[in-house]
Scaffold this motif. Sequence first.
Motif, short mmCIF file in Angstrom:
data_model
loop_
_atom_site.label_atom_id
_atom_site.label_comp_id
_atom_site.label_asym_id
_atom_site.label_seq_id
_atom_site.Cartn_x
_atom_site.Cartn_y
_atom_site.Cartn_z
N THR A 185 -16.69 -30.67 10.19
CA THR A 185 -17.00 -30.97 8.75
C THR A 185 -17.74 -30.03 8.27
O THR A 185 -18.80 -29.45 8.99
CB THR A 185 -17.67 -32.33 8.71
OG1 THR A 185 -16.80 -33.24 9.38
CG2 THR A 185 -17.90 -32.69 7.25
N ILE A 207 -20.99 -29.31 6.25
CA ILE A 207 -22.18 -30.01 5.82
C ILE A 207 -23.43 -29.04 5.18
O ILE A 207 -23.19 -27.86 5.41
CB ILE A 207 -22.97 -30.79 6.89
CG1 ILE A 207 -23.27 -29.72 8.03
CG2 ILE A 207 -21.88 -31.69 7.68
CD1 ILE A 207 -24.09 -30.42 9.20
N CYS A 256 -24.04 -23.84 3.51
CA CYS A 256 -23.23 -24.94 4.17
C CYS A 256 -22.88 -24.46 5.57
O CYS A 256 -23.09 -23.07 6.03
CB CYS A 256 -21.79 -24.81 3.65
SG CYS A 256 -22.07 -25.76 1.70
N SER A 298 -19.37 -30.76 1.50
CA SER A 298 -18.53 -31.85 2.10
C SER A 298 -17.06 -31.67 1.56
O SER A 298 -16.13 -32.02 1.90
CB SER A 298 -18.92 -33.13 2.09
OG SER A 298 -19.32 -33.53 0.58
#
Length: 150
Positions: free
Chosen positions: A45, A47, A39, A24
């Motif tokens: 975004t 995550i 990731c 994040s």
Amino acid sequence: MIILLLYFRVWGLTINPSNVCSCSQLPDEDQCSQTDNSCLWKNETCIQASCKQMNSSDDCFNLPNSYQCAWNNKTKLCETFTYCSNYTYSDGQQCQQIGDCDEGNQNADGSIQCVRAQLTQQAQQKIVCQEISEQSVCEGEDELLQQIDE
């Protein structure tokens, strides 16, 4: 933090968020995609990846081993590994990429059934001897293994 990320980008190294930062904290898709597949860039975004988020067998197999994911050809889903016998693949070598599995027999449809990998005889002897408290008993390992196998 920004200087550290720039250092990784300049030298072309893969960012490993477990050593540097959390997913994040990666601000854009480019930095998020430079991780070791741990990731994902989703909804603007970055995550943490999980088995259920993988939509293809390639993505599933590319997750780090610590995720313990396996592609299920029957459900067409990436899932947390359960048992070797729950998985079949067109390429038997894929069995070796999940759990403690190995290539088994070919099914009628041509797929390869995964099976639990077999221990070598030497590994089996070690296990037997670990369970015996008297060293003198282990000196006759071959005889002991014959009795156990019967």
